[in-house]
Design a protein around this motif. Sequence first.
Motif, short mmCIF file in Angstrom:
data_model
loop_
_atom_site.label_atom_id
_atom_site.label_comp_id
_atom_site.label_asym_id
_atom_site.label_seq_id
_atom_site.Cartn_x
_atom_site.Cartn_y
_atom_site.Cartn_z
N SER A 98 0.83 -1.21 0.00
CA SER A 98 0.00 0.00 0.00
C SER A 98 0.86 1.26 0.00
CB SER A 98 -0.95 -0.01 1.20
OG SER A 98 -0.25 -0.06 2.43
N LEU A 99 2.02 1.20 0.66
CA LEU A 99 2.93 2.34 0.66
C LEU A 99 3.44 2.61 -0.75
CD1 LEU A 99 4.57 4.49 2.17
CD2 LEU A 99 6.33 2.76 2.56
N ASP A 100 3.80 1.57 -1.48
CA ASP A 100 4.28 1.73 -2.85
C ASP A 100 3.24 2.40 -3.74
OD1 ASP A 100 6.73 0.63 -2.31
OD2 ASP A 100 6.19 -1.40 -2.97
N LEU A 101 1.95 2.11 -3.48
CA LEU A 101 0.87 2.65 -4.31
C LEU A 101 0.63 4.14 -4.07
CD1 LEU A 101 -1.76 -0.25 -4.15
CD2 LEU A 101 -0.39 0.43 -6.12
N VAL A 102 0.94 4.62 -2.87
CA VAL A 102 0.60 6.02 -2.55
C VAL A 102 1.81 6.94 -2.40
CG1 VAL A 102 -1.46 5.19 -1.36
CG2 VAL A 102 0.58 5.75 -0.02
N ILE A 103 3.01 6.39 -2.28
CA ILE A 103 4.18 7.17 -1.90
C ILE A 103 4.43 8.38 -2.80
CG2 ILE A 103 5.74 5.70 -3.24
CD1 ILE A 103 6.52 7.45 0.10
N ASP A 104 4.17 8.24 -4.11
CA ASP A 104 4.42 9.34 -5.04
C ASP A 104 3.19 10.19 -5.29
OD1 ASP A 104 7.10 8.61 -5.43
OD2 ASP A 104 6.54 7.11 -6.94
N LYS A 105 2.11 9.90 -4.57
CA LYS A 105 0.85 10.61 -4.82
C LYS A 105 0.41 11.51 -3.67
CE LYS A 105 -0.96 6.94 -7.84
NZ LYS A 105 -1.15 7.74 -9.06
N VAL A 106 0.60 11.08 -2.44
CA VAL A 106 0.12 11.85 -1.30
C VAL A 106 1.26 12.62 -0.63
CG1 VAL A 106 -1.75 10.20 -0.90
CG2 VAL A 106 0.39 9.96 0.37
N ASP A 107 0.89 13.58 0.20
CA ASP A 107 1.89 14.44 0.84
C ASP A 107 2.36 13.90 2.19
OD1 ASP A 107 1.77 16.82 -1.06
OD2 ASP A 107 -0.33 16.59 -0.50
N ILE A 108 1.46 13.21 2.91
CA ILE A 108 1.76 12.70 4.24
C ILE A 108 1.26 11.27 4.35
CG2 ILE A 108 1.41 13.05 6.73
CD1 ILE A 108 0.77 15.98 6.12
N ILE A 109 2.05 10.43 5.00
CA ILE A 109 1.69 9.04 5.24
C ILE A 109 1.19 8.90 6.67
CG2 ILE A 109 2.57 6.68 5.40
CD1 ILE A 109 2.43 7.76 2.54
N GLN A 110 0.15 8.10 6.86
CA GLN A 110 -0.35 7.84 8.21
C GLN A 110 -0.17 6.38 8.59
OE1 GLN A 110 -4.37 9.29 9.42
NE2 GLN A 110 -4.75 7.17 10.01
N ILE A 111 0.33 6.14 9.79
CA ILE A 111 0.37 4.81 10.37
C ILE A 111 -0.74 4.76 11.43
CG2 ILE A 111 1.72 3.12 11.67
CD1 ILE A 111 2.78 3.59 8.89
N GLY A 112 -1.71 3.88 11.23
CA GLY A 112 -2.86 3.82 12.11
C GLY A 112 -2.56 3.16 13.44
N LYS A 155 9.28 11.52 3.52
CA LYS A 155 7.92 12.05 3.55
C LYS A 155 7.44 12.05 5.00
CE LYS A 155 5.63 11.15 -0.32
NZ LYS A 155 5.37 12.41 -1.02
N PRO A 156 6.70 13.08 5.42
CA PRO A 156 6.20 13.11 6.80
C PRO A 156 5.29 11.93 7.12
CG PRO A 156 6.00 15.27 5.78
CD PRO A 156 6.36 14.31 4.69
N VAL A 157 5.34 11.48 8.37
CA VAL A 157 4.55 10.34 8.81
C VAL A 157 3.77 10.71 10.07
CG1 VAL A 157 4.61 7.95 9.64
CG2 VAL A 157 6.24 8.70 7.89
N ILE A 158 2.46 10.55 10.02
CA ILE A 158 1.63 10.70 11.22
C ILE A 158 1.55 9.32 11.88
CG2 ILE A 158 -0.71 11.12 12.09
CD1 ILE A 158 -1.09 13.17 9.91
N LEU A 159 2.00 9.26 13.12
CA LEU A 159 2.01 8.00 13.85
C LEU A 159 0.95 8.05 14.95
CD1 LEU A 159 3.30 5.21 14.47
CD2 LEU A 159 4.85 6.42 16.03
N LYS A 160 -0.12 7.29 14.77
CA LYS A 160 -1.19 7.27 15.76
C LYS A 160 -0.82 6.36 16.94
CE LYS A 160 -5.33 8.66 13.35
NZ LYS A 160 -6.78 8.39 13.23
N ARG A 161 -1.26 6.77 18.10
CA ARG A 161 -1.02 5.97 19.30
C ARG A 161 -1.89 4.72 19.27
NH1 ARG A 161 -2.18 8.15 25.46
NH2 ARG A 161 -1.33 6.36 26.60
N GLY A 162 -1.34 3.58 19.65
CA GLY A 162 -2.06 2.33 19.66
C GLY A 162 -3.21 2.32 20.66
N LEU A 163 -4.15 1.41 20.45
CA LEU A 163 -5.37 1.36 21.26
C LEU A 163 -5.10 1.23 22.75
CD1 LEU A 163 -6.21 0.43 18.29
CD2 LEU A 163 -8.14 -0.69 19.39
N SER A 164 -4.05 0.48 23.10
CA SER A 164 -3.73 0.26 24.52
C SER A 164 -2.27 0.56 24.82
CB SER A 164 -4.06 -1.19 24.91
OG SER A 164 -5.41 -1.50 24.67
N ALA A 165 -1.67 1.42 24.00
CA ALA A 165 -0.24 1.70 24.14
C ALA A 165 0.03 2.75 25.21
CB ALA A 165 0.33 2.18 22.81
N THR A 166 1.10 2.56 25.96
CA THR A 166 1.57 3.58 26.87
C THR A 166 2.26 4.67 26.05
OG1 THR A 166 3.75 2.58 27.18
CG2 THR A 166 1.97 1.84 28.65
#
Length: 380
Positions: free
Chosen positions: A103-117, A135-146
Amino acid sequence: MKDLILAGRKAERSVIEVNGVTIGGNEIILMGGPCAVESSLQMSRSAETVKEAGGKILRGGVFKPRTSPYSFQGLGLEGVNYLVQAAKEQGLLCVTEVIDARSLDLVIDKVDIIQIGARNMQNFELLKIVGRIDKPVILKRGLSATVEEWLLAAEYILSAGNSQVILCERGIRTYEPSTRNTLDLSAVGVAKELSHLPVIVDPSHAAGRRDLISSLSKAAVAAGSDGLLIETHPNPAEATSDGPQSLTPEQFIQLAQELGAVAASVKRSFTYGRHQPDTIESLRAQIDSVDQTILKKLADRMQIVRKLGDQKRLDHVKDSNRQKEIVQRLVNLATELELPAELVKKIYPLIFEFGVQSQIKNRLAQEKELDRTIYPLGSK
């Protein structure tokens, strides 16, 4: 965590510049759009809403890691095209989530920011991969992560070479059933204390219900969030994903207007409405970000120059013809970019001279060390 990369620059907070948008500066950045991309028309209307509200970034999911295998999984590449086109029409940046290398290969040259859910926060192999992209990466906090686990996940990206990490607090799983998750606003302050990274908040996934989005968003701004990631849909009742937590266009625009007052009370800037000009503060923040990028790139250049010097003979360090070729090429580029050619002609001779002196100094040190190895003290 004092020895980690992310904890090493607390006195100098990271400011991430993405095509004219600065995250981590004085301005609070609004990101909005639907949970899932459904159609071209849906995304065009969503982009119009985000633009009218003063938002800078359009979000939309095209790969959906859902709890149930029977839930809508996203449109994939088709959805990417809808997202990118809608953002382009309104002059917005765009962000989408990736779930694996494909999925990263499909979007890397198209979007401005990558998100990790949230579900992939500890997908360490994926984190290493996005750590190797520019490329900038938004890293979301895990459901039960400290908070520490969240920051260590960021460390995977940073240690692989990508310094453009944006942390996103999106609520954690607790025993409370009144909301989808529990928004941990204290994590904004803790993450900023322990790291230099920008921190944004996703109140939509925290609440799971649209009636709480406004109050949680305002609280996030007051808590020091650098941005908000809020779900909006042209018709939430018909959304294929997360309709109950999506704001209508009218609600989204109204919230943006109210956020301006909150931002002013905490002495930060927030742009509401498409015609409002940049402030002096936001423009200066953009300049600071560009300057930081220039210095980083200059440092990269000098490292390459030193390596190149190792391949040359000491009497062939300076190559005047090569320097003339570089200047001419950059003068032509400056003309295309509407920059004064004289700027290139004044700056680059200084860069060349510093590089040459650095190469000579390095080679002399190497030869001195070689002599010391071949002829130990007193052996000549």
